[in-house]
Design a protein around this motif. Structure first.
Motif, PDB file in Angstrom:
ATOM      1  N   THR A 158       0.844  -1.194   0.000  1.00  0.00           N
ATOM      2  CA  THR A 158       0.000   0.000   0.000  1.00  0.00           C
ATOM      3  C   THR A 158       0.881   1.246   0.000  1.00  0.00           C
ATOM      4  N   ILE A 159       0.286   2.344  -0.479  1.00  0.00           N
ATOM      5  CA  ILE A 159       0.986   3.631  -0.471  1.00  0.00           C
ATOM      6  C   ILE A 159       0.093   4.676   0.177  1.00  0.00           C
ATOM      7  N   ALA A 160       0.716   5.685   0.732  1.00  0.00           N
ATOM      8  CA  ALA A 160      -0.030   6.802   1.330  1.00  0.00           C
ATOM      9  C   ALA A 160      -0.717   7.600   0.230  1.00  0.00           C
ATOM     10  N   HIS A 161      -1.866   8.150   0.546  1.00  0.00           N
ATOM     11  CA  HIS A 161      -2.525   9.096  -0.352  1.00  0.00           C
ATOM     12  C   HIS A 161      -1.591  10.294  -0.541  1.00  0.00           C
ATOM     13  N   GLY A 162      -1.590  10.870  -1.728  1.00  0.00           N
ATOM     14  CA  GLY A 162      -0.799  12.081  -1.939  1.00  0.00           C
ATOM     15  C   GLY A 162      -1.210  13.178  -0.977  1.00  0.00           C
ATOM     16  N   TYR A 163      -2.538  13.301  -0.776  1.00  0.00           N
ATOM     17  CA  TYR A 163      -3.005  14.359   0.118  1.00  0.00           C
ATOM     18  C   TYR A 163      -2.720  14.048   1.585  1.00  0.00           C
ATOM     19  N   LEU A 164      -2.512  12.800   1.928  1.00  0.00           N
ATOM     20  CA  LEU A 164      -2.028  12.486   3.278  1.00  0.00           C
ATOM     21  C   LEU A 164      -0.611  13.025   3.428  1.00  0.00           C
ATOM     22  N   THR A 165       0.216  12.779   2.432  1.00  0.00           N
ATOM     23  CA  THR A 165       1.586  13.303   2.475  1.00  0.00           C
ATOM     24  C   THR A 165       1.562  14.820   2.602  1.00  0.00           C
ATOM     25  N   LEU A 166       0.706  15.471   1.818  1.00  0.00           N
ATOM     26  CA  LEU A 166       0.574  16.932   1.905  1.00  0.00           C
ATOM     27  C   LEU A 166       0.112  17.357   3.295  1.00  0.00           C
ATOM     28  N   SER A 167      -0.803  16.597   3.896  1.00  0.00           N
ATOM     29  CA  SER A 167      -1.336  16.978   5.212  1.00  0.00           C
ATOM     30  C   SER A 167      -0.282  16.900   6.316  1.00  0.00           C
ATOM     31  N   LEU A 168       0.824  16.224   6.068  1.00  0.00           N
ATOM     32  CA  LEU A 168       1.912  16.150   7.044  1.00  0.00           C
ATOM     33  C   LEU A 168       2.786  17.410   7.033  1.00  0.00           C
ATOM     34  N   VAL A 169       2.660  18.223   5.974  1.00  0.00           N
ATOM     35  CA  VAL A 169       3.523  19.394   5.815  1.00  0.00           C
ATOM     36  C   VAL A 169       3.471  20.346   7.007  1.00  0.00           C
ATOM     37  N   PRO A 170       2.298  20.713   7.537  1.00  0.00           N
ATOM     38  CA  PRO A 170       2.320  21.615   8.703  1.00  0.00           C
ATOM     39  C   PRO A 170       3.087  21.028   9.891  1.00  0.00           C
ATOM     40  N   MET A 171       2.800  19.780  10.248  1.00  0.00           N
ATOM     41  CA  MET A 171       3.476  19.155  11.381  1.00  0.00           C
ATOM     42  C   MET A 171       4.989  19.116  11.169  1.00  0.00           C
ATOM     43  N   LEU A 172       5.408  18.726   9.975  1.00  0.00           N
ATOM     44  CA  LEU A 172       6.839  18.626   9.704  1.00  0.00           C
ATOM     45  C   LEU A 172       7.491  20.010   9.657  1.00  0.00           C
ATOM     46  N   SER A 173       6.818  20.981   9.038  1.00  0.00           N
ATOM     47  CA  SER A 173       7.381  22.335   8.943  1.00  0.00           C
ATOM     48  C   SER A 173       7.547  22.983  10.304  1.00  0.00           C
ATOM     49  N   TRP A 174       6.600  22.736  11.226  1.00  0.00           N
ATOM     50  CA  TRP A 174       6.682  23.318  12.567  1.00  0.00           C
ATOM     51  C   TRP A 174       7.916  22.813  13.312  1.00  0.00           C
ATOM     52  N   GLN A 175       8.469  21.702  12.879  1.00  0.00           N
ATOM     53  CA  GLN A 175       9.694  21.186  13.491  1.00  0.00           C
ATOM     54  C   GLN A 175      10.935  21.891  12.946  1.00  0.00           C
ATOM     55  N   VAL A 176      10.779  22.626  11.850  1.00  0.00           N
ATOM     56  CA  VAL A 176      11.924  23.252  11.190  1.00  0.00           C
ATOM     57  C   VAL A 176      12.165  24.670  11.689  1.00  0.00           C
ATOM     58  N   TYR A 177      11.086  25.482  11.773  1.00  0.00           N
ATOM     59  CA  TYR A 177      11.294  26.866  12.188  1.00  0.00           C
ATOM     60  C   TYR A 177      10.065  27.435  12.873  1.00  0.00           C
ATOM     61  N   ALA A 178      10.300  28.504  13.639  1.00  0.00           N
ATOM     62  CA  ALA A 178       9.237  29.234  14.320  1.00  0.00           C
ATOM     63  C   ALA A 178       9.591  30.714  14.284  1.00  0.00           C
ATOM     64  N   VAL A 179       8.556  31.549  14.387  1.00  0.00           N
ATOM     65  CA  VAL A 179       8.756  32.999  14.414  1.00  0.00           C
ATOM     66  C   VAL A 179       8.163  33.529  15.709  1.00  0.00           C
ATOM     67  N   GLU A 180       8.994  34.136  16.537  1.00  0.00           N
ATOM     68  CA  GLU A 180       8.549  34.734  17.793  1.00  0.00           C
ATOM     69  C   GLU A 180       7.913  36.097  17.512  1.00  0.00           C
ATOM     70  N   GLY A 181       7.052  36.552  18.424  1.00  0.00           N
ATOM     71  CA  GLY A 181       6.496  37.889  18.337  1.00  0.00           C
ATOM     72  C   GLY A 181       5.363  38.055  17.342  1.00  0.00           C
ATOM     73  N   ILE A 182       4.716  36.957  16.987  1.00  0.00           N
ATOM     74  CA  ILE A 182       3.536  37.073  16.133  1.00  0.00           C
ATOM     75  C   ILE A 182       2.312  36.612  16.919  1.00  0.00           C
ATOM     76  N   ARG A 183       1.160  37.211  16.596  1.00  0.00           N
ATOM     77  CA  ARG A 183      -0.081  36.813  17.270  1.00  0.00           C
ATOM     78  C   ARG A 183      -0.606  35.496  16.735  1.00  0.00           C
TER      79      ARG A 183
END
Length: 150
Positions: free
Chosen positions: A59-84
Protein backbone atom coordinates in the motif's frame (compact mmCIF):
# COMPACT_ATOMS: atom_id res chain seq x y z
CA UNK A 1 14.61 24.02 15.16
CA UNK A 2 15.44 27.48 13.96
CA UNK A 3 13.71 30.33 15.81
CA UNK A 4 13.41 33.82 14.34
CA UNK A 5 12.94 36.82 16.63
CA UNK A 6 10.21 38.50 14.61
CA UNK A 7 9.32 38.96 10.97
CA UNK A 8 12.23 41.33 10.29
CA UNK A 9 14.69 38.57 11.20
CA UNK A 10 12.72 36.07 9.10
CA UNK A 11 12.98 38.42 6.09
CA UNK A 12 16.78 38.22 6.37
CA UNK A 13 16.56 34.48 5.66
CA UNK A 14 14.69 34.73 2.33
CA UNK A 15 16.41 32.56 -0.25
CA UNK A 16 17.94 30.17 2.29
CA UNK A 17 17.25 26.60 3.29
CA UNK A 18 15.95 26.64 6.87
CA UNK A 19 16.57 23.00 7.70
CA UNK A 20 14.89 19.62 7.98
CA UNK A 21 12.22 18.10 10.20
CA UNK A 22 12.56 14.88 12.13
CA UNK A 23 11.75 11.64 10.32
CA UNK A 24 8.11 10.49 10.51
CA UNK A 25 6.98 6.92 9.79
CA UNK A 26 3.79 6.64 7.72
CA UNK A 27 1.87 3.63 9.07
CA UNK A 28 -1.02 1.64 7.66
CA UNK A 29 -3.14 2.83 10.57
CA UNK A 30 -2.44 6.44 9.57
CA UNK A 31 -3.32 5.66 5.93
CA UNK A 32 -6.55 3.90 6.97
CA UNK A 33 -7.53 6.76 9.27
CA UNK A 34 -6.95 9.25 6.46
CA UNK A 35 -9.07 7.09 4.13
CA UNK A 36 -11.93 7.07 6.64
CA UNK A 37 -11.71 10.82 7.10
CA UNK A 38 -11.71 11.60 3.38
CA UNK A 39 -13.78 8.74 1.97
CA UNK A 40 -10.90 7.78 -0.35
CA UNK A 41 -10.77 3.99 0.04
CA UNK A 42 -8.92 3.16 -3.19
CA UNK A 43 -7.37 -0.31 -2.88
CA UNK A 44 -3.83 0.96 -3.51
CA UNK A 45 -4.07 2.66 -0.11
CA UNK A 46 -6.20 0.41 2.09
CA UNK A 47 -6.05 -3.18 0.78
CA UNK A 48 -2.62 -4.67 1.63
CA UNK A 49 -3.35 -8.01 -0.06
CA UNK A 50 -4.46 -6.49 -3.36
CA UNK A 51 -1.77 -3.80 -3.20
CA UNK A 52 0.89 -6.51 -2.81
CA UNK A 53 0.01 -7.52 -6.38
CA UNK A 54 -0.06 -3.89 -7.57
CA UNK A 55 2.62 -1.67 -9.08
CA UNK A 56 4.32 -0.80 -5.76
CA UNK A 57 4.16 -4.21 -4.05
CA UNK A 58 2.47 -2.69 -0.99
CA UNK A 59 0.00 0.00 0.00
CA UNK A 60 0.99 3.63 -0.47
CA UNK A 61 -0.03 6.80 1.33
CA UNK A 62 -2.52 9.10 -0.35
CA UNK A 63 -0.80 12.08 -1.94
CA UNK A 64 -3.01 14.36 0.12
CA UNK A 65 -2.03 12.49 3.28
CA UNK A 66 1.59 13.30 2.47
CA UNK A 67 0.57 16.93 1.91
CA UNK A 68 -1.34 16.98 5.21
CA UNK A 69 1.91 16.15 7.04
CA UNK A 70 3.52 19.39 5.81
CA UNK A 71 2.32 21.62 8.70
CA UNK A 72 3.48 19.15 11.38
CA UNK A 73 6.84 18.63 9.70
CA UNK A 74 7.38 22.34 8.94
CA UNK A 75 6.68 23.32 12.57
CA UNK A 76 9.69 21.19 13.49
CA UNK A 77 11.92 23.25 11.19
CA UNK A 78 11.29 26.87 12.19
CA UNK A 79 9.24 29.23 14.32
CA UNK A 80 8.76 33.00 14.41
CA UNK A 81 8.55 34.73 17.79
CA UNK A 82 6.50 37.89 18.34
CA UNK A 83 3.54 37.07 16.13
CA UNK A 84 -0.08 36.81 17.27
CA UNK A 85 -0.95 34.06 14.84
CA UNK A 86 -0.09 32.34 11.62
CA UNK A 87 -2.71 31.04 9.21
CA UNK A 88 -2.62 28.87 6.11
CA UNK A 89 -3.39 30.91 3.01
CA UNK A 90 -2.93 28.26 0.35
CA UNK A 91 -0.44 26.41 -1.78
CA UNK A 92 1.17 26.82 -5.19
CA UNK A 93 2.92 24.37 -7.51
CA UNK A 94 1.91 21.16 -5.73
CA UNK A 95 3.43 17.93 -7.09
CA UNK A 96 3.73 14.32 -5.93
CA UNK A 97 6.81 13.05 -7.85
CA UNK A 98 6.97 9.65 -6.10
CA UNK A 99 4.82 7.45 -3.87
CA UNK A 100 5.19 6.88 -0.13
CA UNK A 101 4.95 3.12 0.55
CA UNK A 102 3.54 2.08 3.92
CA UNK A 103 6.09 2.17 6.77
CA UNK A 104 8.29 4.65 4.89
CA UNK A 105 10.03 7.40 6.81
CA UNK A 106 9.53 10.92 5.47
CA UNK A 107 10.88 14.32 6.45
CA UNK A 108 10.47 17.86 5.17
CA UNK A 109 13.08 20.35 4.06
CA UNK A 110 12.02 24.00 4.03
CA UNK A 111 13.36 26.79 1.83
CA UNK A 112 12.12 30.31 2.55
CA UNK A 113 11.08 31.85 -0.81
CA UNK A 114 9.56 35.21 0.17
CA UNK A 115 8.18 37.43 2.93
CA UNK A 116 5.84 40.14 1.64
CA UNK A 117 3.92 42.77 3.63
CA UNK A 118 0.14 42.51 3.21
CA UNK A 119 -3.02 44.09 4.56
CA UNK A 120 -3.29 41.97 7.74
CA UNK A 121 0.27 40.76 8.15
CA UNK A 122 3.07 39.23 6.13
CA UNK A 123 2.60 36.66 3.38
CA UNK A 124 5.28 33.99 3.67
CA UNK A 125 6.03 31.51 0.88
CA UNK A 126 8.06 28.43 1.75
CA UNK A 127 9.04 25.64 -0.63
CA UNK A 128 8.54 22.42 1.31
CA UNK A 129 10.05 19.24 -0.07
CA UNK A 130 8.94 16.01 1.56
CA UNK A 131 11.49 13.29 0.96
CA UNK A 132 11.31 9.58 1.65
CA UNK A 133 14.25 7.89 3.31
CA UNK A 134 16.08 5.97 0.60
CA UNK A 135 13.97 7.51 -2.18
CA UNK A 136 15.54 8.96 -5.31
CA UNK A 137 12.80 11.56 -5.89
CA UNK A 138 10.77 13.72 -3.49
CA UNK A 139 7.37 12.46 -2.39
CA UNK A 140 5.85 15.95 -2.37
CA UNK A 141 6.99 19.43 -3.38
CA UNK A 142 4.77 22.39 -2.57
CA UNK A 143 5.06 26.13 -2.20
CA UNK A 144 3.15 26.77 1.05
CA UNK A 145 1.64 30.22 1.47
CA UNK A 146 1.02 31.46 5.03
CA UNK A 147 0.09 34.75 6.63
CA UNK A 148 1.87 35.84 9.82
CA UNK A 149 0.09 38.47 11.89
CA UNK A 150 2.43 40.45 14.19
Amino acid sequence: MRTFQGVAELEQAVGTHLGYSEWHTVTQDQIDTFARGTGDHQWIHVDPERAAEGPFGTTIAHGYLTLSLVPMLSWQVYAVEGIRMGVNYGADKLRFPSPVPVDSKVRAGVELRSVTPGTVGYQVVSRVTVEREGGDKPACVVDVVSVLVP
